[in-house]
Enzyme design. Structure first.
Site, PDB file in Angstrom:
ATOM      1  N   GLY A  78      39.192  88.880  17.103  1.00  0.00           N
ATOM      2  CA  GLY A  78      39.009  90.298  17.363  1.00  0.00           C
ATOM      3  C   GLY A  78      39.906  90.827  18.465  1.00  0.00           C
ATOM      4  N   THR A  79      40.070  90.053  19.534  1.00  0.00           N
ATOM      5  CA  THR A  79      40.898  90.515  20.649  1.00  0.00           C
ATOM      6  C   THR A  79      42.329  90.762  20.216  1.00  0.00           C
ATOM      7  OG1 THR A  79      39.527  89.488  22.377  1.00  0.00           O
ATOM      8  CG2 THR A  79      41.844  89.851  22.896  1.00  0.00           C
ATOM      9  N   ASN A 101      28.912  96.639  21.657  1.00  0.00           N
ATOM     10  CA  ASN A 101      28.430  95.269  21.764  1.00  0.00           C
ATOM     11  C   ASN A 101      27.334  95.083  22.801  1.00  0.00           C
ATOM     12  OD1 ASN A 101      30.849  95.902  23.403  1.00  0.00           O
ATOM     13  ND2 ASN A 101      30.510  93.884  24.286  1.00  0.00           N
ATOM     14  N   GLN A 142      31.512  94.075  15.941  1.00  0.00           N
ATOM     15  CA  GLN A 142      30.051  94.053  15.905  1.00  0.00           C
ATOM     16  C   GLN A 142      29.486  94.811  14.707  1.00  0.00           C
ATOM     17  OE1 GLN A 142      28.137  92.244  17.702  1.00  0.00           O
ATOM     18  NE2 GLN A 142      29.489  91.612  19.372  1.00  0.00           N
ATOM     19  N   SER A 145      36.268  89.837  13.406  1.00  0.00           N
ATOM     20  CA  SER A 145      36.256  88.482  13.966  1.00  0.00           C
ATOM     21  C   SER A 145      35.323  87.594  13.162  1.00  0.00           C
ATOM     22  CB  SER A 145      35.801  88.527  15.429  1.00  0.00           C
ATOM     23  OG  SER A 145      35.772  87.237  15.992  1.00  0.00           O
ATOM     24  N   HIS A 166      33.911  84.599  13.977  1.00  0.00           N
ATOM     25  CA  HIS A 166      32.814  83.866  14.620  1.00  0.00           C
ATOM     26  C   HIS A 166      31.578  84.719  14.879  1.00  0.00           C
ATOM     27  CE1 HIS A 166      32.790  85.040  18.995  1.00  0.00           C
ATOM     28  NE2 HIS A 166      33.989  85.492  18.685  1.00  0.00           N
ATOM     29  N   THR A 224      52.225  80.106  12.678  1.00  0.00           N
ATOM     30  CA  THR A 224      51.810  79.418  11.456  1.00  0.00           C
ATOM     31  C   THR A 224      50.395  79.811  11.070  1.00  0.00           C
ATOM     32  OG1 THR A 224      53.226  77.537  12.015  1.00  0.00           O
ATOM     33  CG2 THR A 224      51.510  77.165  10.367  1.00  0.00           C
ATOM     34  N   CYS A 272      32.506  88.280  26.941  1.00  0.00           N
ATOM     35  CA  CYS A 272      33.886  88.399  27.413  1.00  0.00           C
ATOM     36  C   CYS A 272      33.962  88.901  28.848  1.00  0.00           C
ATOM     37  CB  CYS A 272      34.671  89.338  26.497  1.00  0.00           C
ATOM     38  SG  CYS A 272      34.785  88.725  24.797  1.00  0.00           S
TER      39      CYS A 272
END
Length: 398
Positions: free
Chosen positions: A73-74, A151, A184, A207, A209, A243, A344
């Site tokens: 996400g970042t 979030n 989120q 994201s 995760h 990659t 974060c």
């Protein structure tokens, strides 16, 4: 009761969906070549990667040409913002005051490079109005970002209306790039604002995760051309060099297919409805505790009016006289995982989102975040509230 049922920090990360990650690993082991290589092993991996990209696009209801794999996400927030630095002239960035640190902190770097940045304040209920964003637009505004679901508070922003207001303000002139942090939102609320033929949302970050996938992989949705500031081997059409991560991309696709809330996935809609009911009951139980509050206050004081304006997967609450970190540690000792806010920002005591809501210092210090996910059960939430009340009783609140 499983450990996952006593885990209430899903906004930080979701427990791994083991079946999905094992399937993704199997795919990566089978197609082990570098997707950018032109020999048969590379072509085999490339075919698998493009199949994964197509699956992500189908889940989101967009063209596969708009899907770019990133490290999370970042990075998906950074790429379109930093692309502004490739422009020949410096300009202006508009952010909401409740953005994730990925955008808020990177905007400071933009300022250091000579760009001007405006932060549009949310109201006391945690919402950013279309009018306020439109008012901040200037002739040199090049980038606008408003997150879909906050979030920390769970406030759902009306990003489609905000994007429409920006378009109207520009009146046919060159529009700024409009970006939405959907980290989120994916798997938590319907994403009706992404992918429509009339959508004026140009980019969105996702994201893996947060929805059961591995850490270190995400998606950047782009329906407007940009020039990436960071350069390299030119993978992902030059948008994100490096990659390609076939394992992560495959897991991302499988998680979107399984957990995205849409008409294509009836079970996800039923789960969404159940969580709304459970969270309403959970908030009611919290408000039985002496002095406890829900942040923002409107979520309880005007519950019917604001019921659909908050994600049922996130609840921010404050328990007077109990510092948030004390509540977090006390519940951890009882086997429950919660947090005091964004993972974060866990190394900082600053709470800029709560500051933007003008929450009192005492209430802010005592604030904690409960967040839920697909393995959350009603019984687990009942156990949690019981444990919260036990901690509060030790401090004289029950």
């Amino acid at each position: 009761m499983t450990e996952k049922e006593h885990y209430f920090d899903w906004a930080a990360t979701a427990p791994a969906d083991e079946d999905i990650q094992k399937e993704a690993l199997s795919t990566a082991l089978e197609h082990w070549g570098n997707p950018s290589s032109i020999h048969h092993a590379g072509c085999d991996a490339r075919e698998a990667l493009e199949k994964t990209r197509k699956s992500c696009a189908e889940s989101l209801g967009v063209s596969e040409k708009t899907i770019f794999f990133t490290s999370g996400g970042t990075e998906s927030d950074h790429i379109p913002l930093l692309s502004m630095l490739t422009r020949p002239q410096k300009g202006h960035v508009v952010l909401s005051s409740i953005e994730h640190p990925a955008l808020r902190e990177m905007a400071k770097s933009m300022q250091a490079c000579g760009w001007s940045v405006s932060s549009v304040q949310a109201d006391k209920n945690g919402f950013v109005s279309p009018e306020a964003i439109a008012e901040a637009i200037r002739p040199d505004t090049a980038f606008v970002s408003v997150m879909a679901v906050n979030n920390e508070t769970g406030a759902i922003q009306d990003v489609k209306s905000i994007a429409d207001a920006v378009e109207k303000k520009c009146q046919g002139k060159r529009q700024p790039f409009f970006h939405v942090d959907c980290v989120q939102a994916a798997g938590k609320i319907p994403l009706d604002f992404i992918g429509s033929k009339t959508s004026n949302i140009h980019g969105a970050a996702f994201s893996a995760h947060k929805i059961g996938g591995p850490r270190g992989v995400g998606i950047l949705y782009l329906n407007k051309d940009i020039t990436s500031f960071l350069r390299g081997g030119g993978q992902e059409k030059g948008i994100r060099s490096g990659t390609e991560n076939l394992f992560g991309a495959t897991a991302m696709a499988l998680c979107l297919k399984k957990y995205l809330i849409s008409e294509k996935n009836p079970s996800s809609i039923e789960r969404f409805k159940k969580q709304k009911e459970w969270t309403k009951e959970f908030i009611g139980q919290i408000m039985q505790i002496k002095g406890a509050s829900i942040i923002p206050h409107c979520r309880f004081e005007n519950a019917d009016e604001f019921a659909e304006k908050f994600s049922p997967w996130i609840v921010q609450a404050s328990f007077p006289g109990i510092p948030g970190q004390v509540m977090e540690r006390a519940l951890s000792q009882k086997g429950f995982c919660i947090s005091t806010g964004s993972a974060c920002s866990s190394q900082s005591k600053a709470r800029p989102v709560l500051d933007s809501l003008h929450i009192s210092a005492a209430e802010k210090e005592a604030a904690v975040r409960f967040s839920f996910g697909f393995a959350t059960t009603k019984e687990g939430m009942e156990d949690l509230i019981k444990a919260v009340k036990e901690v509060c009783k030790d401090f004289g609140l029950c």
